[in-house]
Design a protein around this motif. Structure first.
Motif, PDB file in Angstrom:
ATOM      1  N   GLU A 307      54.037  -2.201  90.685  1.00 44.98           N
ATOM      2  CA  GLU A 307      54.419  -2.694  92.011  1.00 44.98           C
ATOM      3  C   GLU A 307      54.879  -1.537  92.906  1.00 44.98           C
ATOM      4  O   GLU A 307      54.523  -1.465  94.089  1.00 44.98           O
ATOM      5  N   GLN A 308      55.691  -0.621  92.355  1.00 41.72           N
ATOM      6  CA  GLN A 308      56.152   0.533  93.134  1.00 41.72           C
ATOM      7  C   GLN A 308      54.976   1.413  93.554  1.00 41.72           C
ATOM      8  O   GLN A 308      54.915   1.897  94.686  1.00 41.72           O
ATOM      9  N   ARG A 309      54.060   1.602  92.631  1.00 43.00           N
ATOM     10  CA  ARG A 309      52.887   2.431  92.919  1.00 43.00           C
ATOM     11  C   ARG A 309      52.062   1.824  94.048  1.00 43.00           C
ATOM     12  O   ARG A 309      51.708   2.522  95.014  1.00 43.00           O
ATOM     13  N   ASP A 310      51.736   0.540  93.942  1.00 45.34           N
ATOM     14  CA  ASP A 310      50.900  -0.087  94.958  1.00 45.34           C
ATOM     15  C   ASP A 310      51.597  -0.127  96.313  1.00 45.34           C
ATOM     16  O   ASP A 310      50.952   0.031  97.362  1.00 45.34           O
ATOM     17  N   ASP A 311      52.913  -0.332  96.306  1.00 42.14           N
ATOM     18  CA  ASP A 311      53.651  -0.349  97.556  1.00 42.14           C
ATOM     19  C   ASP A 311      53.615   1.019  98.228  1.00 42.14           C
ATOM     20  O   ASP A 311      53.428   1.121  99.448  1.00 42.14           O
ATOM     21  N   ALA A 312      53.779   2.081  97.433  1.00 41.03           N
ATOM     22  CA  ALA A 312      53.734   3.432  97.997  1.00 41.03           C
ATOM     23  C   ALA A 312      52.322   3.791  98.455  1.00 41.03           C
ATOM     24  O   ALA A 312      52.139   4.431  99.500  1.00 41.03           O
ATOM     25  N   LEU A 313      51.311   3.397  97.679  1.00 38.18           N
ATOM     26  CA  LEU A 313      49.933   3.648  98.082  1.00 38.18           C
ATOM     27  C   LEU A 313      49.614   2.956  99.402  1.00 38.18           C
ATOM     28  O   LEU A 313      48.943   3.519 100.271  1.00 38.18           O
ATOM     29  N   ALA A 314      50.110   1.750  99.563  1.00 36.08           N
ATOM     30  CA  ALA A 314      49.819   0.985 100.776  1.00 36.08           C
ATOM     31  C   ALA A 314      50.337   1.681 102.023  1.00 36.08           C
ATOM     32  O   ALA A 314      49.784   1.505 103.122  1.00 36.08           O
ATOM     33  N   ARG A 315      51.377   2.509 101.884  1.00 31.45           N
ATOM     34  CA  ARG A 315      51.960   3.193 103.039  1.00 31.45           C
ATOM     35  C   ARG A 315      51.269   4.524 103.350  1.00 31.45           C
ATOM     36  O   ARG A 315      51.552   5.142 104.379  1.00 31.45           O
ATOM     37  N   GLN A 316      50.390   4.997 102.466  1.00 30.32           N
ATOM     38  CA  GLN A 316      49.691   6.258 102.706  1.00 30.32           C
ATOM     39  C   GLN A 316      48.706   6.117 103.865  1.00 30.32           C
ATOM     40  O   GLN A 316      48.021   5.108 103.994  1.00 30.32           O
ATOM     41  N   ARG A 317      48.653   7.163 104.699  1.00 27.39           N
ATOM     42  CA  ARG A 317      47.746   7.148 105.847  1.00 27.39           C
ATOM     43  C   ARG A 317      46.555   8.067 105.588  1.00 27.39           C
ATOM     44  O   ARG A 317      46.700   9.162 105.035  1.00 27.39           O
ATOM     45  N   VAL A 318      45.383   7.618 106.021  1.00 23.98           N
ATOM     46  CA  VAL A 318      44.185   8.444 105.944  1.00 23.98           C
ATOM     47  C   VAL A 318      43.466   8.382 107.287  1.00 23.98           C
ATOM     48  O   VAL A 318      43.690   7.475 108.097  1.00 23.98           O
ATOM     49  N   VAL A 319      42.594   9.358 107.508  1.00 24.38           N
ATOM     50  CA  VAL A 319      41.847   9.430 108.758  1.00 24.38           C
ATOM     51  C   VAL A 319      40.421   9.870 108.446  1.00 24.38           C
ATOM     52  O   VAL A 319      40.181  10.589 107.461  1.00 24.38           O
ATOM     53  N   LEU A 320      39.480   9.433 109.269  1.00 27.06           N
ATOM     54  CA  LEU A 320      38.070   9.786 109.091  1.00 27.06           C
ATOM     55  C   LEU A 320      37.814  11.168 109.671  1.00 27.06           C
ATOM     56  O   LEU A 320      38.182  11.458 110.811  1.00 27.06           O
ATOM     57  N   MET A 321      37.168  12.015 108.896  1.00 27.24           N
ATOM     58  CA  MET A 321      36.947  13.413 109.280  1.00 27.24           C
ATOM     59  C   MET A 321      35.565  13.654 109.886  1.00 27.24           C
ATOM     60  O   MET A 321      35.266  14.770 110.312  1.00 27.24           O
ATOM     61  N   ARG A 322      34.711  12.649 109.904  1.00 24.49           N
ATOM     62  CA  ARG A 322      33.353  12.809 110.430  1.00 24.49           C
ATOM     63  C   ARG A 322      32.997  11.582 111.252  1.00 24.49           C
ATOM     64  O   ARG A 322      33.620  10.526 111.111  1.00 24.49           O
ATOM     65  N   THR A 323      31.982  11.699 112.082  1.00 23.35           N
ATOM     66  CA  THR A 323      31.462  10.510 112.733  1.00 23.35           C
ATOM     67  C   THR A 323      30.864   9.608 111.654  1.00 23.35           C
ATOM     68  O   THR A 323      30.326  10.098 110.652  1.00 23.35           O
ATOM     69  N   PRO A 324      30.934   8.283 111.819  1.00 23.42           N
ATOM     70  CA  PRO A 324      30.453   7.383 110.762  1.00 23.42           C
ATOM     71  C   PRO A 324      29.033   7.673 110.302  1.00 23.42           C
ATOM     72  O   PRO A 324      28.720   7.554 109.115  1.00 23.42           O
ATOM     73  N   ALA A 325      28.163   8.068 111.242  1.00 26.44           N
ATOM     74  CA  ALA A 325      26.764   8.302 110.870  1.00 26.44           C
ATOM     75  C   ALA A 325      26.601   9.485 109.927  1.00 26.44           C
ATOM     76  O   ALA A 325      25.585   9.581 109.218  1.00 26.44           O
ATOM     77  N   LEU A 326      27.583  10.378 109.897  1.00 27.98           N
ATOM     78  CA  LEU A 326      27.480  11.577 109.052  1.00 27.98           C
ATOM     79  C   LEU A 326      28.203  11.430 107.716  1.00 27.98           C
ATOM     80  O   LEU A 326      28.266  12.375 106.944  1.00 27.98           O
ATOM     81  N   VAL A 327      28.753  10.251 107.444  1.00 30.56           N
ATOM     82  CA  VAL A 327      29.443  10.021 106.172  1.00 30.56           C
ATOM     83  C   VAL A 327      28.416   9.677 105.103  1.00 30.56           C
ATOM     84  O   VAL A 327      27.698   8.680 105.205  1.00 30.56           O
ATOM     85  N   SER A 328      28.352  10.508 104.084  1.00 32.41           N
ATOM     86  CA  SER A 328      27.443  10.245 102.969  1.00 32.41           C
ATOM     87  C   SER A 328      28.133   9.352 101.941  1.00 32.41           C
ATOM     88  O   SER A 328      29.299   9.533 101.619  1.00 32.41           O
ATOM     89  N   LYS A 329      27.380   8.371 101.447  1.00 26.14           N
ATOM     90  CA  LYS A 329      27.895   7.484 100.401  1.00 26.14           C
ATOM     91  C   LYS A 329      27.526   7.996  99.015  1.00 26.14           C
ATOM     92  O   LYS A 329      27.825   7.356  98.010  1.00 26.14           O
ATOM     93  N   LYS A 330      26.890   9.152  98.969  1.00 26.24           N
ATOM     94  CA  LYS A 330      26.463   9.728  97.694  1.00 26.24           C
ATOM     95  C   LYS A 330      27.594  10.558  97.106  1.00 26.24           C
ATOM     96  O   LYS A 330      28.135  11.445  97.758  1.00 26.24           O
ATOM     97  N   ILE A 331      27.980  10.266  95.897  1.00 27.54           N
ATOM     98  CA  ILE A 331      29.023  11.022  95.216  1.00 27.54           C
ATOM     99  C   ILE A 331      28.508  11.422  93.833  1.00 27.54           C
ATOM    100  O   ILE A 331      27.642  10.759  93.261  1.00 27.54           O
ATOM    101  N   GLY A 332      29.049  12.515  93.320  1.00 30.92           N
ATOM    102  CA  GLY A 332      28.557  13.026  92.049  1.00 30.92           C
ATOM    103  C   GLY A 332      29.649  13.177  91.023  1.00 30.92           C
ATOM    104  O   GLY A 332      30.821  13.392  91.356  1.00 30.92           O
ATOM    105  N   GLY A 333      29.285  13.045  89.769  1.00 31.87           N
ATOM    106  CA  GLY A 333      30.190  13.244  88.653  1.00 31.87           C
ATOM    107  C   GLY A 333      29.423  13.800  87.479  1.00 31.87           C
ATOM    108  O   GLY A 333      28.249  14.185  87.597  1.00 31.87           O
ATOM    109  N   ALA A 334      30.050  13.816  86.322  1.00 27.80           N
ATOM    110  CA  ALA A 334      29.396  14.363  85.132  1.00 27.80           C
ATOM    111  C   ALA A 334      28.163  13.569  84.736  1.00 27.80           C
ATOM    112  O   ALA A 334      27.253  14.108  84.091  1.00 27.80           O
TER     113      ALA A 334
END
Length: 511
Positions: A307-334
């Motif tokens: 509960e503490q974790r989710d409450d603190a996460l909910a207060r975190q702020r983020v912002v978009l760094m690119r125009t929406p058209a330039l956001v890639s949905k492709k992500i990579g991992g192992a």
């Protein structure tokens, strides 16, 4: 060997690069995702800051105070010059770790960071650093360390040893170390061409050797030609940092926290059965053949309830760094590349399309009609932070405090772009993380600072500077037939820049 200092390459200046993991504003998302209370980052320190680009950008964009050392006097002088421009609270020294870590006038730190240097220094210096962390890191404080890791680099160790030992064969007479680097690479490549049994059994090491040939020579010299080059297992790193009373907190690589990108379902189930964190991380490294780690460690970390974790996460702020058209949905991992789900990503990007910071609680409400759970939202946010599409945003009061500092620094960097292409980053007081911007866009911003407002005026300003330095505008790898054609092409670039990037830069208060 003049180019070595305690086994570390010293004659070749390090790159003017930037490391986002050193941004203290990245700590809360990473720590909360791991269920830990985020550390404060009011007073921070970077050991081995290179050209000081990361530290200067972070100091200018925050209310925090920074300290750091790098034994290269020219690099420290450059870092101090940037700090003098921004008037940020940043203190740079050109001292060895032995000198710096024994200073009696340093404060205690909330955050200590090291990028790469652990793999390049000897054990005496590692002991000095561990003792420094033990004495100077506050309770609850964090350490960032990145290092060459085992098992992924185990097979390359013999080739690195040959590179390091053969460099002086081609570097006699005090010539530039890059000459020796090229000679050593050619020697090792000739060995590999003879199809030695080693190469037949270590294909990944041979592939790494081929990739090194394509890298910047300054990077190659610092990365592979240190006498003390030493990949380290996670368990050995835990032994070292345990002496400073540190515990592993989490990876600073947001992708690695998403198991679905890196481990098969049976692997995930097996890893989750392991109670010991050191054994668990060691197994993960073996499963993905880890070759480089970026980790956060904590002193006296405090675990949160769900509960503490989710409450603190909910207060975190983020912002978009690119125009929406330039956001890639492709992500990579192992496990290879994946695509983020449209039903989660699309409403999230739409909610952030105005480039204003929003809390995860606000974003949760925006994506809830699409059936997106909060845990899914957090995973996608973590992935997009790693790609650079999203960044954490600090509070409005700190943004207002930092803005005059970032304005001074960014104007200086744009002025420097008129002379050289050293720093490809500008500071944002909104995100603290640097915004990558190449030389030509920086020239466009410089024109705007000079009062140029029309695309043709901006292009002409940049074109004149480029002509004066012999920089040719190319299309498909070939120069334009006439200067007029080149100017027209540059004007088109200005129009694209103004349409796709300028609104984002304004929202991030880079300009």
């Amino acid at each position: 060997m003049s180019h070595w200092s305690e086994g570390y390459v010293a004659d070749v200046s390090y790159l003017h690069n930037y490391q986002p993991e050193l941004n203290p504003l990245r700590l809360p998302l990473a720590f909360l995702n791991a269920g830990l209370a985020p550390p404060s980052a009011g007073i921070s320190c970077e050991l081995g800051f290179g050209q000081g680009v990361s530290t200067n950008l972070h100091a200018a964009a925050t209310v925090n105070e920074w300290y750091g050392t790098d034994f290269s006097a020219p690099q420290a002088a450059y870092a101090r010059q940037l700090a003098d421009v921004s008037h940020a609270k940043a203190h740079f020294f050109d001292q060895s770790f032995s000198e710096f870590c024994r200073r009696e006038d340093l404060p205690d730190f909330d955050f200590i960071c090291m990028h790469g240097i652990w793999s390049w220094i000897n054990d005496d210096n590692r002991r000095l650093i561990v003792d420094f962390i033990r004495r100077k890191l506050k309770s609850g404080g964090a350490v960032y360390v990145s290092y060459n890791a085992l098992p992924g680099l185990a097979s390359f160790a013999p080739l690195q040893d040959l590179l390091m030992r053969s460099v002086d064969l081609y570097n006699r007479g005090g010539s530039d170390l890059s000459v020796g680097v090229d000679g050593a690479l050619q020697l090792v490549e000739r060995v590999v061409e003879l199809s030695p049994a080693f190469a037949q059994g270590n294909a990944r090491a041979v592939e790494r050797l081929k990739s090194i040939r394509r890298e910047n020579r300054a990077y190659v010299a610092h990365e592979y030609f240190n006498r003390n080059w030493s990949p380290t297992s996670f368990g050995r790193m835990a032994d070292w940092l345990g002496e400073a009373h540190l515990q592993f907190a989490c990876s600073a690589n947001h992708f690695s926290t998403i198991d679905g990108l890196n481990l098969t379902p049976p692997q995930q189930a097996f890893v989750n059965e392991i109670p010991d964190p050191v054994v668990r991380e060691t197994v993960r490294d073996l499963l993905i053949n880890q070759s480089f780690r970026k980790d956060y460690w904590v002193k006296d970390g405090r675990r949160l309830s769900a509960e503490q974790r989710d409450d603190a996460l909910a207060r975190q702020r983020v912002v978009l760094m690119r125009t929406p058209a330039l956001v890639s949905k492709k992500i990579g991992g192992a496990l290879g590349e994946r695509m983020l789900l449209d039903r989660i990503c699309d409403p999230l990007i739409q909610a952030l399309a105005d480039h204003k910071p929003k809390t995860l609680a606000e974003l949760g409400s925006a994506v809830k009609p699409a059936g997106v759970e909060f845990a899914q939202l957090v995973d996608v946010v973590q992935a997009l932070v790693k790609t650079g599409a999203l960044a954490s945003a600090q509070n409005d009061a700190d943004i207002d405090h930092a803005r005059p500092q970032t304005e001074k620094l960014n104007l200086h960097l744009c002025e420097q772009a008129c002379k050289a292409a050293d720093v490809s980053f500008l500071a944002s007081p909104v995100t603290v993380t640097a915004v990558e911007l190449g030389r030509i866009p920086q020239l466009f911003l410089h024109a705007m600072h000079q009062g140029k407002g029309q695309p043709g005026e901006i292009a002409a300003h940049a074109f004149k500077i480029m002509q004066g330095q012999g920089i040719t505008i190319l299309k498909n790898g070939k120069p334009f037939s006439t200067p007029g054609e080149g100017l027209d092409a540059l004007t088109e670039e200005v129009l694209t820049f103004m349409r796709q990037h300028l609104p984002v830069l304004a929202s991030l208060q880079v300009i």
